[in-house]
Design a protein around this motif. Structure first.
Motif, PDB file in Angstrom:
ATOM      1  N   THR A  92     -10.613  -0.524   9.674  1.00  0.00           N
ATOM      2  CA  THR A  92      -9.350   0.108  10.063  1.00  0.00           C
ATOM      3  C   THR A  92      -9.614   1.084  11.196  1.00  0.00           C
TER       4      THR A  92
ATOM      5  N   ASN B 284      -6.337  -4.683  -3.032  1.00  0.00           N
ATOM      6  CA  ASN B 284      -5.883  -4.348  -1.691  1.00  0.00           C
ATOM      7  C   ASN B 284      -6.175  -5.534  -0.785  1.00  0.00           C
TER       8      ASN B 284
ATOM      9  N   GLY C 178      -6.081  -6.750   3.374  1.00  0.00           N
ATOM     10  CA  GLY C 178      -5.981  -6.248   4.745  1.00  0.00           C
ATOM     11  C   GLY C 178      -7.285  -6.433   5.479  1.00  0.00           C
TER      12      GLY C 178
ATOM     13  N   PRO D 212      -1.007  -4.570   3.448  1.00  0.00           N
ATOM     14  CA  PRO D 212      -1.072  -3.526   4.474  1.00  0.00           C
ATOM     15  C   PRO D 212       0.138  -3.610   5.393  1.00  0.00           C
TER      16      PRO D 212
ATOM     17  N   THR E 104      -4.359   0.627   7.554  1.00  0.00           N
ATOM     18  CA  THR E 104      -4.863  -0.740   7.493  1.00  0.00           C
ATOM     19  C   THR E 104      -3.776  -1.735   7.850  1.00  0.00           C
TER      20      THR E 104
ATOM     21  N   SER F 198       0.825  -1.208   0.000  1.00  0.00           N
ATOM     22  CA  SER F 198       0.000   0.000   0.000  1.00  0.00           C
ATOM     23  C   SER F 198       0.860   1.259   0.000  1.00  0.00           C
TER      24      SER F 198
END
Length: 339
Positions: A241, A235, A237, A171, A209, A99
């Motif tokens: 968050t 993405n 994770g 993440p 995250t 990320s």
């Protein structure tokens, strides 16, 4: 399915290999042989330097992988070598990215002054405008610091039409065995029975995250074995968050710490808690695409992940007497001034 993993003997690689093995896939690991991780007995090992992949073409052909998983591609040159070595041999390339490709990462590190991009950051969020984020950082003990850039890694992977790629943006990964000890700062203070933990007001509300290593490994294994992932960027994770303050509070519940999280204006923090980051730029990512398209869900709950990480950290936390991260006298003084 046959999966060849490059560099899967570090922190995240071994659980990925275990997940693949448990699912009945044949796995070969290509690595230097300097770290013989605890891997399933059925795992095939091919020893060599990833910077000279072409020299091992015969060994790769004998294994005949359908998917190549590059766990540690740090530079553009490395991923180009991977793509060249396996073009015409494998059906797909899975690339572990980060990320840190997002533009907010540069803002957080003070390398950009653009208006913060709204979070959670989806896969189409703006990317960093500067390359080589760690070039010139002499304090980094990292062999590839000057040429590291996951944006260029991703571009190089996507440029090979003959070898479709899947890109996974990871993440902040935590868990047993994590040499970065992401939970150590608050946990050490809890172990030392401090009555409070200090956070700057803006840091306390900042979000980044995270992902537990076993859960991240399960996600990587899923992406490697699901053909729907071809040509996609995801993405990876945790679904939610929390803010830094809420993350510390959850950790306190796990540990049984009854102290207080105290938020102070950044300028009132003691010097050792001052951080060179701009907390306006959050690094919370949207992981819903991966969940919706591939049906992913974490095998380990957040609570269990924290419990297992805390148990490992408590066996590995060191004292505070020689660590300038833990100047408790200065912290006491800062709180007294604020009262």
């Amino acid at each position: 399915m046959k999966v060849l993993a490059i560099g899967a003997t570090g922190f995240i690689g071994p659980p990925v290999v275990r997940h693949l093995d448990e699912q009945g896939h044949q796995v070969a690991v290509f690595h230097r042989g300097e770290t013989e991780a605890e891997l399933p007995g059925s795992t095939r090992h091919i020893h060599g330097d990833r910077n000279n992949l072409s020299e091992f073409r015969d060994a790769f052909e004998r294994f005949a992988p359908e998917v190549v998983l590059d766990v540690v591609p740090y530079t553009e040159a490395q991923i180009r070598q991977t793509a060249e070595a396996f073009s015409g041999l494998a059906d797909r390339l899975v690339v572990v990215s980060s990320s840190d490709v997002y533009r907010n990462y540069d803002g957080w590190r003070g390398e950009s002054t653009h208006p913060p991009d709204p979070v959670p950051l989806g896969e189409d969020a703006p990317l960093r405008e500067k390359h080589y984020p760690y070039r010139g950082y002499e304090e980094l003990d990292f062999e590839y610091a000057d040429d590291y850039d996951k944006i260029l890694v991703e571009k190089a992977a996507k440029s090979r039409s003959a070898l479709p790629s899947t890109i996974l943006r990871l993440p902040a990964v935590y868990g047993p065995g994590n040499e970065q000890h992401r939970l150590r700062a608050p946990l050490q203070r809890m172990v030392d029975e401090r009555p409070f933990i200090l956070l700057g007001e803006t840091q306390a509300q900042w979000r980044w995250t995270h992902g537990y290593a076993e859960n991240v490994a399960a996600a990587i294994a899923l992406a490697a074995t699901d053909e729907q992932a071809a040509g996609c960027i995801y993405n990876v994770g945790e679904r939610e968050t929390p803010t830094e303050a809420k993350r510390v509070q959850k950790l306190a519940e796990i540990v049984g710490w009854t102290g207080e999280v105290v938020e102070l204006p950044n300028e009132e923090l003691p010097d050792h808690l001052q951080a060179p980051f701009n907390w306006q730029y959050e690094l919370a990512t949207d992981t819903s695409r991966f969940r919706d398209e591939l049906g992913y869900s974490e095998p380990v709950s957040w609570e269990e992940a924290l419990e297992q990480t805390v148990a490992w950290e408590q066996m590995n936390v060191s004292g505070t007497t020689e660590d300038d991260q833990f100047d408790y006298a200065a912290e006491d003084e800062a709180v007294e001034k604020a009262l």
